[in-house]
Design an enzyme around this catalytic site. Structure first.
Site, PDB file in Angstrom:
ATOM      1  N   ASN A  29     -20.402  28.412  62.492  1.00 50.67           N
ATOM      2  CA  ASN A  29     -19.297  27.486  62.197  1.00 50.67           C
ATOM      3  C   ASN A  29     -19.455  26.309  63.147  1.00 50.67           C
ATOM      4  OD1 ASN A  29     -16.932  26.089  61.885  1.00 50.67           O
ATOM      5  ND2 ASN A  29     -15.580  27.737  62.580  1.00 50.67           N
ATOM      6  N   LYS A  53     -17.841  23.631  63.272  1.00 47.94           N
ATOM      7  CA  LYS A  53     -16.578  22.929  63.565  1.00 47.94           C
ATOM      8  C   LYS A  53     -16.807  21.412  63.473  1.00 47.94           C
ATOM      9  CE  LYS A  53     -15.059  26.964  66.079  1.00 47.94           C
ATOM     10  NZ  LYS A  53     -14.254  27.560  67.119  1.00 47.94           N
ATOM     11  N   HIS A  62      -8.968  29.902  59.233  1.00 52.36           N
ATOM     12  CA  HIS A  62      -9.448  29.926  60.622  1.00 52.36           C
ATOM     13  C   HIS A  62      -8.253  29.731  61.559  1.00 52.36           C
ATOM     14  CE1 HIS A  62     -11.518  28.840  64.304  1.00 52.36           C
ATOM     15  NE2 HIS A  62     -12.582  29.429  63.800  1.00 52.36           N
ATOM     16  N   GLU A  92      -7.881  27.953  64.045  1.00 50.23           N
ATOM     17  CA  GLU A  92      -7.611  26.534  64.362  1.00 50.23           C
ATOM     18  C   GLU A  92      -6.825  25.872  63.235  1.00 50.23           C
ATOM     19  OE1 GLU A  92     -11.676  25.600  65.318  1.00 50.23           O
ATOM     20  OE2 GLU A  92     -11.509  26.939  67.054  1.00 50.23           O
ATOM     21  N   GLU A 128     -11.296  37.344  64.387  1.00 53.37           N
ATOM     22  CA  GLU A 128     -11.527  36.385  65.472  1.00 53.37           C
ATOM     23  C   GLU A 128     -10.290  36.331  66.372  1.00 53.37           C
ATOM     24  OE1 GLU A 128     -14.785  33.304  64.442  1.00 53.37           O
ATOM     25  OE2 GLU A 128     -12.859  32.498  63.863  1.00 53.37           O
ATOM     26  N   GLY A 139     -14.059  30.254  71.869  1.00 55.33           N
ATOM     27  CA  GLY A 139     -14.403  29.111  72.717  1.00 55.33           C
ATOM     28  C   GLY A 139     -14.001  29.288  74.171  1.00 55.33           C
ATOM     29  N   SER A 182     -16.732  33.836  71.013  1.00 56.86           N
ATOM     30  CA  SER A 182     -17.654  33.831  72.157  1.00 56.86           C
ATOM     31  C   SER A 182     -18.829  34.796  71.990  1.00 56.86           C
ATOM     32  CB  SER A 182     -16.900  34.103  73.461  1.00 56.86           C
ATOM     33  OG  SER A 182     -15.959  33.065  73.714  1.00 56.86           O
TER      34      SER A 182
HETATM   35  P1  13P Z   1     -16.906  30.486  69.515  1.00 50.93           P
HETATM   36  O1  13P Z   1     -18.144  31.257  69.135  1.00 50.93           O
HETATM   37  O2  13P Z   1     -17.232  29.113  70.053  1.00 50.93           O
HETATM   38  O3  13P Z   1     -16.010  31.273  70.422  1.00 50.93           O
HETATM   39  O4  13P Z   1     -16.082  30.202  68.170  1.00 50.93           O
HETATM   40  C1  13P Z   1     -15.799  31.258  67.318  1.00 50.93           C
HETATM   41  C2  13P Z   1     -15.240  30.707  66.061  1.00 50.93           C
HETATM   42  O5  13P Z   1     -14.131  30.202  66.014  1.00 50.93           O
HETATM   43  C3  13P Z   1     -16.075  30.758  64.874  1.00 50.93           C
HETATM   44  O6  13P Z   1     -15.333  30.491  63.736  1.00 50.93           O
END
Ligand code: 13P
Length: 246
Positions: free
Chosen positions: A9, A11, A95, A97, A167, A173, A205
């Site tokens: 992903n 982002k 997601h 976010e 997640e 992150g 992560s």
């Molecule tokens: P990270 O791997 O940067 O923690 O992000 C995970 C994520 O949100 C994937 O959709």
């Protein structure tokens, strides 16, 4: 048997040139890799270029969001049929976010899941608790509620070919990965509510150093990778870790 799946992903990172170079490096690194399915979910403006770059390649691609509506006066939104035109196979739905920053509710995520299926896209439904919810012992209640909204609208059968990603918000992150015990506990909880063929990914992560331990868990079928998917060598190393499972 569920084939392991690794999804990057990206982002909202990069630009046309840097994302082209990243994808080239991923494709080169993936040469000869067998036994794992892989995909990258890229920003909307990169989709055209990615479709061209990956034509004929076994690496699939997708988007990070879609509208719950099929078409109409929805300024700024992108429909599932538009994603199909760009060759997308996958689309991330719900997601954390999107839920936290853009107010997407369980109901909206469930409707987006339906919109993806209606176009033949494979939704990757994301579920996860905040740290506060975990500390209050509410993890199963929260992920169960998020899953139930999509089950209620779409039915159990619709989950046979989709992807669900656990997640935990506190692991995204942050460099703070859930322990294998925490991951397996939630994945087992989800597994019991889903068809046996649903692929369950862990995200939060995931790095080359912890991927193998996570992917070895019985109810983890691969990963949804954020930060590490932006570094070709790390993404490839994570794909290799999943290969050992396949
Ligand atoms: P990270 O791997 O940067 O923690 O992000 C995970 C994520 O949100 C994937 O959709």
């Amino acid at each position: 048997m569920r084939t392991p799946l690794i999804v990057g992903n990206w982002k909202m990172h990069g630009n046309r040139a840097s994302n082209r170079a990243l994808l080239d490096a991923v494709v080169r690194g993936m040469a000869g890799q067998e036994g794992v399915e892989c995909a990258v979910c890229v920003p909307f403006p990169n989709l055209g270029e990615v479709a061209g770059q990956l034509a004929g390649n076994r690496l699939a691609w997708g988007a990070q969001n879609l509208s719950e509506h099929a078409q109409g006066a929805f300024t700024g939104e992108v429909s599932g049929s538009m994603l199909v035109e760009f060759g997308c196979r996958y689309v991330i739905v719900g997601h954390s976010e999107r839920r936290q920053l853009y107010g997407e509710t369980d109901k909206v995520a469930a409707a987006k899941f339906a919109a993806a299926l209606a176009q033949g896209l494979t939704p990757i439904l994301c579920l996860g608790e905040t740290l506060e919810e975990r500390d209050a012992g509410r993890t199963e209640e929260v992920v169960g509620r998020m899953l139930q909204a999509a089950l209620d609208l779409n039915g159990m059968q619709s989950f046979e070919k989709v992807v669900v990603a656990y997640e935990p918000v506190w692991a995204i992150g942050t460099g703070r990965t859930a322990t294998p015990e925490q991951v397996q506990e939630v994945h087992f909880f989800l597994r019991e509510k889903l068809p046996a063929s649903t692929r369950l990914l862990y995200g939060g992560s995931v790095k080359p150093g912890n991927a193998a331990g996570l992917f070895a868990l019985p109810d983890v079928d691969g990963g949804l990778i954020g930060g590490a998917s932006l570094v070709a060598a790390d993404f490839i190393a994570i794909v290799r870790a999943a290969q050992r499972k396949g």
